[in-house]
Design a protein around this motif. Sequence first.
Motif, PDB file in Angstrom:
ATOM      1  N   VAL A 133       1.399  -1.396   0.057  1.00  7.49           N
ATOM      2  CA  VAL A 133      -0.150   0.157  -0.184  1.00  7.49           C
ATOM      3  C   VAL A 133       0.852   1.355  -0.034  1.00  7.49           C
ATOM      4  CG1 VAL A 133      -1.649   1.163   1.214  1.00  7.49           C
ATOM      5  CG2 VAL A 133      -1.939  -1.367   1.354  1.00  7.49           C
ATOM      6  N   ALA A 134       1.706   1.429   1.169  1.00  2.00           N
ATOM      7  CA  ALA A 134       2.650   2.452   1.124  1.00  2.00           C
ATOM      8  C   ALA A 134       3.403   2.715  -0.361  1.00  2.00           C
ATOM      9  CB  ALA A 134       4.099   2.404   1.813  1.00  2.00           C
ATOM     10  N   LYS A 135       3.415   1.539  -0.745  1.00  2.00           N
ATOM     11  CA  LYS A 135       4.376   1.393  -2.200  1.00  2.00           C
ATOM     12  C   LYS A 135       3.801   2.109  -3.479  1.00  2.00           C
ATOM     13  CE  LYS A 135       7.275   0.945  -5.417  1.00  2.00           C
ATOM     14  NZ  LYS A 135       9.020   1.176  -5.629  1.00  2.00           N
ATOM     15  N   CYS A 136       2.396   1.771  -3.261  1.00  2.00           N
ATOM     16  CA  CYS A 136       1.026   2.350  -4.070  1.00  2.00           C
ATOM     17  C   CYS A 136       1.060   3.781  -4.201  1.00  2.00           C
ATOM     18  CB  CYS A 136      -0.410   1.610  -4.130  1.00  2.00           C
ATOM     19  SG  CYS A 136      -0.307  -0.209  -4.765  1.00  2.00           S
ATOM     20  N   VAL A 137       0.435   4.037  -2.765  1.00  2.00           N
ATOM     21  CA  VAL A 137       0.386   5.335  -2.683  1.00  2.00           C
ATOM     22  C   VAL A 137       1.923   6.442  -2.911  1.00  2.00           C
ATOM     23  CG1 VAL A 137       0.549   7.192  -0.597  1.00  2.00           C
ATOM     24  CG2 VAL A 137      -0.550   5.161  -1.061  1.00  2.00           C
ATOM     25  N   SER A 138       2.761   6.112  -2.973  1.00  2.00           N
ATOM     26  CA  SER A 138       3.960   6.477  -3.511  1.00  2.00           C
ATOM     27  C   SER A 138       3.818   6.586  -4.660  1.00  2.00           C
ATOM     28  CB  SER A 138       5.691   6.197  -3.430  1.00  2.00           C
ATOM     29  OG  SER A 138       6.634   6.393  -3.575  1.00  2.00           O
ATOM     30  N   MET A 139       3.561   5.595  -5.484  1.00  2.00           N
ATOM     31  CA  MET A 139       3.639   5.680  -7.107  1.00  2.00           C
ATOM     32  C   MET A 139       2.642   6.707  -7.182  1.00  2.00           C
ATOM     33  SD  MET A 139       4.199   1.751  -8.735  1.00  2.00           S
ATOM     34  CE  MET A 139       2.432   1.234  -8.867  1.00  2.00           C
ATOM     35  N   ILE A 140       1.291   7.022  -6.496  1.00  2.00           N
ATOM     36  CA  ILE A 140       0.558   7.630  -7.052  1.00  2.00           C
ATOM     37  C   ILE A 140       0.766   9.439  -7.208  1.00  2.00           C
ATOM     38  CG2 ILE A 140      -2.091   8.594  -6.600  1.00  2.00           C
ATOM     39  CD1 ILE A 140      -2.212   5.140  -6.227  1.00  2.00           C
ATOM     40  N   GLU A 141       1.643   9.321  -6.251  1.00  2.00           N
ATOM     41  CA  GLU A 141       1.511  10.782  -5.457  1.00  2.00           C
ATOM     42  C   GLU A 141       2.923  11.189  -6.599  1.00  2.00           C
ATOM     43  OE1 GLU A 141       3.382  10.614  -1.420  1.00  2.00           O
ATOM     44  OE2 GLU A 141       2.009  10.785  -0.320  1.00  2.00           O
ATOM     45  N   SER A 142       3.681  10.785  -7.169  1.00  3.55           N
ATOM     46  CA  SER A 142       4.786  11.044  -8.077  1.00  3.55           C
ATOM     47  C   SER A 142       5.180  11.107  -9.490  1.00  3.55           C
ATOM     48  CB  SER A 142       5.502   9.790  -8.425  1.00  3.55           C
ATOM     49  OG  SER A 142       5.453   8.776  -8.663  1.00  3.55           O
ATOM     50  N   ALA A 143       2.812  10.116  -9.559  1.00  2.00           N
ATOM     51  CA  ALA A 143       2.293  10.382 -11.041  1.00  2.00           C
ATOM     52  C   ALA A 143       1.813  12.165 -11.131  1.00  2.00           C
ATOM     53  CB  ALA A 143       1.861   9.552 -11.660  1.00  2.00           C
ATOM     54  N   ASP A 144       2.057  12.710 -12.487  1.00  2.00           N
ATOM     55  CA  ASP A 144       1.222  13.797 -12.279  1.00  2.00           C
ATOM     56  C   ASP A 144      -0.267  13.906 -13.239  1.00  2.00           C
ATOM     57  OD1 ASP A 144       0.582  17.189 -13.381  1.00  2.00           O
ATOM     58  OD2 ASP A 144       1.876  16.698 -15.141  1.00  2.00           O
ATOM     59  N   GLY A 145      -1.067  14.476 -12.668  1.00  2.00           N
ATOM     60  CA  GLY A 145      -2.456  14.269 -12.700  1.00  2.00           C
ATOM     61  C   GLY A 145      -2.549  14.323 -14.162  1.00  2.00           C
ATOM     62  N   ASN A 146      -2.315  15.099 -14.903  1.00  4.00           N
ATOM     63  CA  ASN A 146      -3.020  15.567 -16.101  1.00  4.00           C
ATOM     64  C   ASN A 146      -2.532  14.417 -16.703  1.00  4.00           C
ATOM     65  OD1 ASN A 146      -4.310  17.434 -14.667  1.00  4.00           O
ATOM     66  ND2 ASN A 146      -2.228  18.991 -15.071  1.00  4.00           N
ATOM     67  N   ARG A 156      -0.797  -0.114 -13.934  1.00  8.76           N
ATOM     68  CA  ARG A 156       0.248  -0.924 -15.438  1.00  8.76           C
ATOM     69  C   ARG A 156       0.854  -1.410 -13.656  1.00  8.76           C
ATOM     70  NH1 ARG A 156       0.708   1.346 -20.181  1.00  8.76           N
ATOM     71  NH2 ARG A 156       2.443   1.853 -19.322  1.00  8.76           N
ATOM     72  N   ASN A 157       1.804  -1.106 -13.331  1.00  5.24           N
ATOM     73  CA  ASN A 157       2.906  -0.812 -12.121  1.00  5.24           C
ATOM     74  C   ASN A 157       2.278  -1.268 -10.644  1.00  5.24           C
ATOM     75  OD1 ASN A 157       5.054  -0.341 -13.239  1.00  5.24           O
ATOM     76  ND2 ASN A 157       5.231   2.160 -13.238  1.00  5.24           N
ATOM     77  N   ALA A 158       1.122  -0.924 -10.714  1.00  3.60           N
ATOM     78  CA  ALA A 158       0.054  -1.407  -9.195  1.00  3.60           C
ATOM     79  C   ALA A 158      -0.697  -2.430  -9.430  1.00  3.60           C
ATOM     80  CB  ALA A 158      -0.383  -0.957  -8.929  1.00  3.60           C
ATOM     81  N   GLU A 159      -1.176  -2.866 -11.188  1.00  2.15           N
ATOM     82  CA  GLU A 159      -1.307  -4.572 -10.955  1.00  2.15           C
ATOM     83  C   GLU A 159      -0.343  -5.017 -10.377  1.00  2.15           C
ATOM     84  OE1 GLU A 159      -3.969  -6.782 -15.035  1.00  2.15           O
ATOM     85  OE2 GLU A 159      -2.840  -4.627 -15.231  1.00  2.15           O
ATOM     86  N   LYS A 160       0.920  -5.199 -11.502  1.00  2.14           N
ATOM     87  CA  LYS A 160       1.921  -6.291 -11.758  1.00  2.14           C
ATOM     88  C   LYS A 160       1.848  -6.098  -9.957  1.00  2.14           C
ATOM     89  CE  LYS A 160       5.542  -8.104 -13.494  1.00  2.14           C
ATOM     90  NZ  LYS A 160       5.204  -9.775 -14.088  1.00  2.14           N
ATOM     91  N   LEU A 161       2.035  -4.820  -8.811  1.00  2.00           N
ATOM     92  CA  LEU A 161       2.783  -5.143  -7.327  1.00  2.00           C
ATOM     93  C   LEU A 161       1.937  -5.780  -7.189  1.00  2.00           C
ATOM     94  CD1 LEU A 161       4.815  -4.236  -6.002  1.00  2.00           C
ATOM     95  CD2 LEU A 161       2.918  -1.971  -5.892  1.00  2.00           C
ATOM     96  N   PHE A 162       0.563  -5.942  -7.181  1.00  2.00           N
ATOM     97  CA  PHE A 162      -0.892  -6.511  -6.994  1.00  2.00           C
ATOM     98  C   PHE A 162      -0.582  -8.434  -7.256  1.00  2.00           C
ATOM     99  CE2 PHE A 162      -2.648  -3.066  -5.481  1.00  2.00           C
ATOM    100  CZ  PHE A 162      -2.356  -3.007  -4.086  1.00  2.00           C
ATOM    101  N   GLN A 163       0.152  -8.981  -8.453  1.00  2.00           N
ATOM    102  CA  GLN A 163       0.035  -9.641  -8.721  1.00  2.00           C
ATOM    103  C   GLN A 163       1.086 -10.744  -8.516  1.00  2.00           C
ATOM    104  OE1 GLN A 163       0.436  -8.726 -13.363  1.00  2.00           O
ATOM    105  NE2 GLN A 163      -1.614  -9.332 -13.603  1.00  2.00           N
ATOM    106  N   ASP A 164       2.066  -9.637  -8.031  1.00  2.00           N
ATOM    107  CA  ASP A 164       3.333 -10.156  -7.500  1.00  2.00           C
ATOM    108  C   ASP A 164       2.938 -10.834  -6.060  1.00  2.00           C
ATOM    109  OD1 ASP A 164       4.976 -10.188  -9.937  1.00  2.00           O
ATOM    110  OD2 ASP A 164       5.980  -8.431  -8.875  1.00  2.00           O
ATOM    111  N   LEU A 165       2.311  -9.952  -5.375  1.00  2.00           N
ATOM    112  CA  LEU A 165       1.693 -10.182  -3.416  1.00  2.00           C
ATOM    113  C   LEU A 165       1.087 -11.184  -3.438  1.00  2.00           C
ATOM    114  CD1 LEU A 165       1.632  -8.838  -0.976  1.00  2.00           C
ATOM    115  CD2 LEU A 165      -0.913  -8.358  -1.492  1.00  2.00           C
ATOM    116  N   GLY A 166       0.293 -11.346  -4.980  1.00  4.94           N
ATOM    117  CA  GLY A 166      -0.662 -12.931  -4.723  1.00  4.94           C
ATOM    118  C   GLY A 166       0.446 -13.566  -4.807  1.00  4.94           C
ATOM    119  N   ARG A 167       0.827 -14.230  -6.108  1.00  2.84           N
ATOM    120  CA  ARG A 167       2.450 -15.240  -5.982  1.00  2.84           C
ATOM    121  C   ARG A 167       2.793 -15.441  -4.719  1.00  2.84           C
ATOM    122  NH1 ARG A 167       3.685 -12.310 -10.859  1.00  2.84           N
ATOM    123  NH2 ARG A 167       2.375 -12.649 -11.950  1.00  2.84           N
ATOM    124  N   SER A 168       3.217 -13.824  -4.173  1.00  2.00           N
ATOM    125  CA  SER A 168       4.349 -14.648  -2.911  1.00  2.00           C
ATOM    126  C   SER A 168       3.277 -15.076  -2.334  1.00  2.00           C
ATOM    127  CB  SER A 168       5.382 -13.340  -2.318  1.00  2.00           C
ATOM    128  OG  SER A 168       3.913 -12.360  -1.957  1.00  2.00           O
TER     129      SER A 168
END
Length: 179
Positions: A133-146, A156-168
């Motif tokens: 969750v902290a990684k996802c929040v960090s990615m969202i804050e670093s992105a430009d909303g426009n 895509r990165n968040a989806e990949k992160l959740f898939q990796d979490l599911g595999r682990s």
Amino acid sequence: MKRYLIEPTFLPAHEPGAETGHGTGAAYRIVDTRTQRIVPAEGDDIGTVARACARLNEVDEQAGPASPNLASGDSLPDDVVQSIAISNAKSLEAQPAILANLELAQQVFNQNLRQQNAVAQQQAMNLIRLAVVAKCVSMIESADGNDDSAIEKIGRNAEKLFQDLGRSIAGEEPSPHAP
């Protein structure tokens, strides 16, 4: 040494007469120490068996020693020897209950360890989820909303992160391309 001794015999719980006054299923018998044969007792009560054993030992002593090497008398009085034999028989009678208590304590200990292990695993999974969750929040804050491409990349990165979490969680290796 006395020729006749008392020893307990434990009956299986399913046999008739297994429940005694003490609830342990013990019966007493008289054993001839010279021939290793069991002498039939006159009853199941420890007092009755003790009296019968004492009478047998008295008759044996009056008959004389079996061999010249045996001493004619004991260093302890007969009533002391008999009370020690009864005490030993009663302490042997309590052994199944003590062993059952030890087994129960071991089962409780093992169950406690299993529960502690489950709690530790749950805490570890909670820490992993918090890190995701902290990684996802960090990615969202670093992105430009426009910028639509940046938002798509974050998705895509968040989806990949959740898939990796599911595999682990499932015990598989996470992919090496995690953000």
